[in-house]
Design a protein around this motif. Sequence first.
Motif, PDB file in Angstrom:
ATOM      1  N   ASN A  94       1.635   6.928  -8.872  1.00  0.00           N
ATOM      2  CA  ASN A  94       0.467   7.554  -8.147  1.00  0.00           C
ATOM      3  C   ASN A  94       0.779   8.748  -6.508  1.00  0.00           C
ATOM      4  O   ASN A  94       0.096   8.418  -5.929  1.00  0.00           O
ATOM      5  CB  ASN A  94      -0.924   6.573  -7.716  1.00  0.00           C
ATOM      6  CG  ASN A  94      -1.114   7.285  -8.862  1.00  0.00           C
ATOM      7  OD1 ASN A  94      -1.638   7.864 -10.227  1.00  0.00           O
ATOM      8  ND2 ASN A  94      -2.015   5.892  -9.866  1.00  0.00           N
TER       9      ASN A  94
ATOM     10  N   GLY B  11      -1.334  18.632  -3.835  1.00  0.00           N
ATOM     11  CA  GLY B  11      -2.451  18.598  -5.128  1.00  0.00           C
ATOM     12  C   GLY B  11      -1.615  18.771  -6.318  1.00  0.00           C
ATOM     13  O   GLY B  11      -2.478  18.816  -7.588  1.00  0.00           O
TER      14      GLY B  11
ATOM     15  N   GLY C 296      -1.463  17.000 -10.811  1.00  0.00           N
ATOM     16  CA  GLY C 296      -2.704  16.507  -9.984  1.00  0.00           C
ATOM     17  C   GLY C 296      -1.397  15.092  -8.479  1.00  0.00           C
ATOM     18  O   GLY C 296      -0.251  15.368  -9.162  1.00  0.00           O
ATOM     19  N   GLU C 297      -1.311  14.182  -8.282  1.00  0.00           N
ATOM     20  CA  GLU C 297      -0.671  14.051  -7.470  1.00  0.00           C
ATOM     21  C   GLU C 297       0.169  12.662  -7.976  1.00  0.00           C
ATOM     22  O   GLU C 297       0.053  11.761  -7.213  1.00  0.00           O
ATOM     23  CB  GLU C 297      -1.050  13.991  -5.460  1.00  0.00           C
ATOM     24  CG  GLU C 297      -1.254  15.197  -4.260  1.00  0.00           C
ATOM     25  CD  GLU C 297      -1.001  15.598  -3.373  1.00  0.00           C
ATOM     26  OE1 GLU C 297      -0.588  13.812  -2.603  1.00  0.00           O
ATOM     27  OE2 GLU C 297      -0.485  16.261  -2.526  1.00  0.00           O
TER      28      GLU C 297
END
Lengths: 241, 241, 241, 241, 241, 241
Positions: B45, B55, B108-109
């Motif tokens: 993540n 993002g 997403g990140e």
Amino acid sequence: MRSDGRLFNELRKITVTPNYLKHAEGSCLIEFGDTKVLCSASVDNVVPQFLKGQGKGWVSSEYGMIPRSCLVRVPREATKGQKTGRTHEIQRLIGRSMRMACDVDALGERTIWLDCDVIQADGGTRCASITGSFIALMLALEKMRKDKILKTIPFKSFISAVSVGMVDGEPRLDLSYEEDSKAEVDFNVVMSDAKKFVEIQGTSEAEPFSRQDMDAMLDLARRGIEELIKIQEGILGGVIK
Amino acid sequence: MRSDGRLFNELRKITVTPNYLKHAEGSCLIEFGDTKVLCSASVDNVVPQFLKGQGKGWVSSEYGMIPRSCLVRVPREATKGQKTGRTHEIQRLIGRSMRMACDVDALGERTIWLDCDVIQADGGTRCASITGSFIALMLALEKMRKDKILKTIPFKSFISAVSVGMVDGEPRLDLSYEEDSKAEVDFNVVMSDAKKFVEIQGTSEAEPFSRQDMDAMLDLARRGIEELIKIQEGILGGVIK
Amino acid sequence: MRSDGRLFNELRKITVTPNYLKHAEGSCLIEFGDTKVLCSASVDNVVPQFLKGQGKGWVSSEYGMIPRSCLVRVPREATKGQKTGRTHEIQRLIGRSMRMACDVDALGERTIWLDCDVIQADGGTRCASITGSFIALMLALEKMRKDKILKTIPFKSFISAVSVGMVDGEPRLDLSYEEDSKAEVDFNVVMSDAKKFVEIQGTSEAEPFSRQDMDAMLDLARRGIEELIKIQEGILGGVIK
Amino acid sequence: MRSDGRLFNELRKITVTPNYLKHAEGSCLIEFGDTKVLCSASVDNVVPQFLKGQGKGWVSSEYGMIPRSCLVRVPREATKGQKTGRTHEIQRLIGRSMRMACDVDALGERTIWLDCDVIQADGGTRCASITGSFIALMLALEKMRKDKILKTIPFKSFISAVSVGMVDGEPRLDLSYEEDSKAEVDFNVVMSDAKKFVEIQGTSEAEPFSRQDMDAMLDLARRGIEELIKIQEGILGGVIK
Amino acid sequence: MRSDGRLFNELRKITVTPNYLKHAEGSCLIEFGDTKVLCSASVDNVVPQFLKGQGKGWVSSEYGMIPRSCLVRVPREATKGQKTGRTHEIQRLIGRSMRMACDVDALGERTIWLDCDVIQADGGTRCASITGSFIALMLALEKMRKDKILKTIPFKSFISAVSVGMVDGEPRLDLSYEEDSKAEVDFNVVMSDAKKFVEIQGTSEAEPFSRQDMDAMLDLARRGIEELIKIQEGILGGVIK
Amino acid sequence: MRSDGRLFNELRKITVTPNYLKHAEGSCLIEFGDTKVLCSASVDNVVPQFLKGQGKGWVSSEYGMIPRSCLVRVPREATKGQKTGRTHEIQRLIGRSMRMACDVDALGERTIWLDCDVIQADGGTRCASITGSFIALMLALEKMRKDKILKTIPFKSFISAVSVGMVDGEPRLDLSYEEDSKAEVDFNVVMSDAKKFVEIQGTSEAEPFSRQDMDAMLDLARRGIEELIKIQEGILGGVIK
């Protein structure tokens, strides 16, 4: 009862695939339950500096984990540019243990490298590495004998290793990762076929432990190692003696 | 006739064992003949510094060889403290290729790490790594979709890779180590399912090569990649579309 | 029309200052427009370990950028303690290319080091490095011949390199940094005077590319390389043949 | 009789100079005969990444040898750019042992660094390091209490360590370098004041050892540690309790 | 008479090409005879850890040599993975000197990096680096003023440096490599426009030197630095004051 | 009056404990007030590559600080994997100075390593290191003479070092850390018994300094060094001459 249904004195399922690798002089894939380690023995016609010119050999070990052998990806040591302290500690233990398995003086000026690469980790990787390295080493020595590089296999002892620990106040054999991470005490025991000790490393994780606890754990370890050596004997059948 | 009996335009036996690893979000063991590569996809993540706060996601790759994957033991990069230039070159190629397989902006990140660890090497490890990484990546994306981390799989193209070369003056598909080491020209070709090119890396090993030779090799590569993508489709059956 | 006014098939202004360095056996400063690379050839009476005792030589290359060669200062690799993957990739490409320019077996037990240091970067540094290294290498070989270290120059081929790419859907020759950073496809092509290929490295930056696009780019590359080799011939006039 | 005149169950002369260093929060010079180790405890208001934001503390250790602490000069690890495996193994052992001496959760978000620098080595440096680190740690905790950083000292147990071994077939306490280098078995034992074990590390140097030998060695170790803890109590007199 | 025909108190030909680099905020190529150093000043909107949050700036320097700047190729520091002690010594000297040239507290939270890359070495590279860095620094500060990043240039002093030494028993100004390698004493002197000293580093190469010799050398240095500062003033004409 | 009550021209209390280490050929613990440095001289029967086969010797130095020698713990260089620039600068200074103390050509093919390990730092560690290294070196040479490895001690000069500085506008001898950190100018001066200079390193910390200030500081340094050499003579009494 343990979460995987084993008794306190039961090993996980042990599987050994000898000669797993095409190129190595000796190798095996060893599995202690979900723990899988690839062990290879490579013969190198060079010895470390401190042994040069003495006609003697050496046995050394290196240990690594592929990044996603673990629950969470561990950074690749080659990327970080150095090994962790844990890796150093483990590979030194494997090397010392294997130098009790064979007479290094009788190898000639050669190093046998034992590479232990953890493909999947679920506790006990260093013990699986030692138990598997012994097999890889003997297969390599047998190949050297067949190739007339050695006259006889300079065998000293069967060597196996197993972890034991105190979990929920009870001694247990061959801890899985889940058990290991909540153990109060954690032992790695390396033994020979003569029921003698090669290495003992015991660590208190929560509280110091008593002599009685230690005695109970070492009894379990001996039992586990007898089983492991039987498995080694089965695989190496014709090789040793 | 090739030494292993194949025709000039024939792949080696391709075997894929999906979900080979228990812990990884996606993984497979891929075999091109005796070449065996373990590919895993791990979701992290975190994104590299240059992407923070946008993002968007990233896909990156690392490549390694276990020391005795090769004919002669190769020194462990973690011991030397650095990767070889060859390793850098290969892992950059895998990373670029995989960023053509999925839309990284839609992740997403997060970074998806593709780890390719060569268990046994017999030529073509970088092409096996790319072909296997694609499968590991898609399995991880499918898991993320099932876990509701992603709404849909941000799929762009099937991606496979194969080596081709000129050996004894003849174009050949999917070189083994033996062929690779005597090839006059060596190409690694990465293609998508639309028969388009993702990467082409061609190197003359002995003499510069002609446009005609290149054309013949690229024709072979396309043919090989069509087969590889069929295998990928078979494994990923329900996953994509 | 391109932002610097060039046609799609036009090189930037190429300037070569031979013998730029006082101490090197061979050297030049090569400029492709605002890209400036300092190339030197150094003769070392030692060969890599794998060639020791065979009477053969070697040609190797190292590449670096001074920190402020770029728009934004790049960290000095000597400070970080390691080279980037990009640097490894580039210097391996230069080395392989130069080993096609001369017969390394005829050098005696010597290594010729080709150092390419980018003074200013505006796209195409690896191609300028190859084109300039060839000149530095030939000047060094000529010096060795004059100094009676070599009887003749072990020349194999003229070698030049150029980048080509698809920008705004159009094939273009010799991309500047501005073009390179928005190119859909990016090729580095190394060719010999016989219009043959030494290395081809093509990368899709946005979308996979078609065979037709590749063909158009390679046609442009050939044209550019013919011009570059003419410039090399002009400078090396008396040296070769 | 041992070469230095000691009985088999006798420690060497133990000397502790508390507060040896002017700047450290806690420190001592500890001597086990000719083995001299400088131990310091430094308080750092930062914790390792895995503890951030939990309000808990940590205790960590680093170990080093000045180059000419040994018979033969050992290369400086800062010059080689990395620590040996032995150093990693030892500093991990010291760190684990010290985390049994105090309740790290009660330190607040702080790390206490225990630096053990061997000034002169004559066997038993890791045991002297542990025994001395305990004193440095308690002196630092006492200083933190006096400075109102801590309300009370989060003391858990006295911790001391001693080596034991089998030399010439006989168990012996606190081996000198001369004895250590010819020992058949070598144990490092870390114990608490409750006569419980914190760490046991036993290694066969020549032959695997029996359970009886181990029992004899552990009895000796307990005796030695009782004496060491008395010395610690003498020095820390008013500090704990 | 010196081998290049200069008088004992004469500088070599000094040439400065300001704004040599297209991308840097400030830069010059400075030549002291055959010694050529490329100096660039790069503005980075980050300060070292110890200055964070104080609103102050920093000036730092890095020094390198391209491998074939010297008579014999020097190994690339990025390849070895570390800088030599000499490089560390020199870049620290440049950094300290440049922090006397401008008021770093008035830069805002910015670091100005001064990169000195030696293109060709013939003695005196550290002095050329300092003299050239001053020009690059002032050009960068002027650019920052023009770009309204700074209201005024936080100028403190002109800073130049020159080497002096005792050669054949005689004091000499601005030693070439040939003189430097046989000098009995070697001084590097950094001075400001107020005829004051910023740094003095004097080293006896063969025999310790007397106070009188030192005085003679410092007189020569002052004379040389006055000339160098005049050259700096000529180039920076409109910039300062 | 200085904060520790000394006059401007007074050294701190100098204490030397010769033969502090049991194993080294020569050693001492030297104290300049609260600054304590352990200096050892080790004889190694190997010379650096550039001297091989010439029958000449070498003297080299390494410098380190134990982590808690300082007010705030300094990270261990072996942990970071590299030495700071300051460490490089200091150990080069010590090495050069010691090569003025003895005739390295007369040592035979041997290196004498001078290790300076700072146990406690309170300013002037490099000067204490040089002054102490000289004693360790001479003790080692005397041992070599007694052991018949050398016929005579190849003595050149007594060598001592001291720091001087301008503090509050006044020249002062032998700065403590407190004085050093607020000094306007800081000099390290290395001299021989003939009142000649071996090394001078002067740095302006706040403002450039004048020739008069320098002259005043060098006068103080000479006075301090005369005292230090007397102390060295007292200790080495019978050794030299």
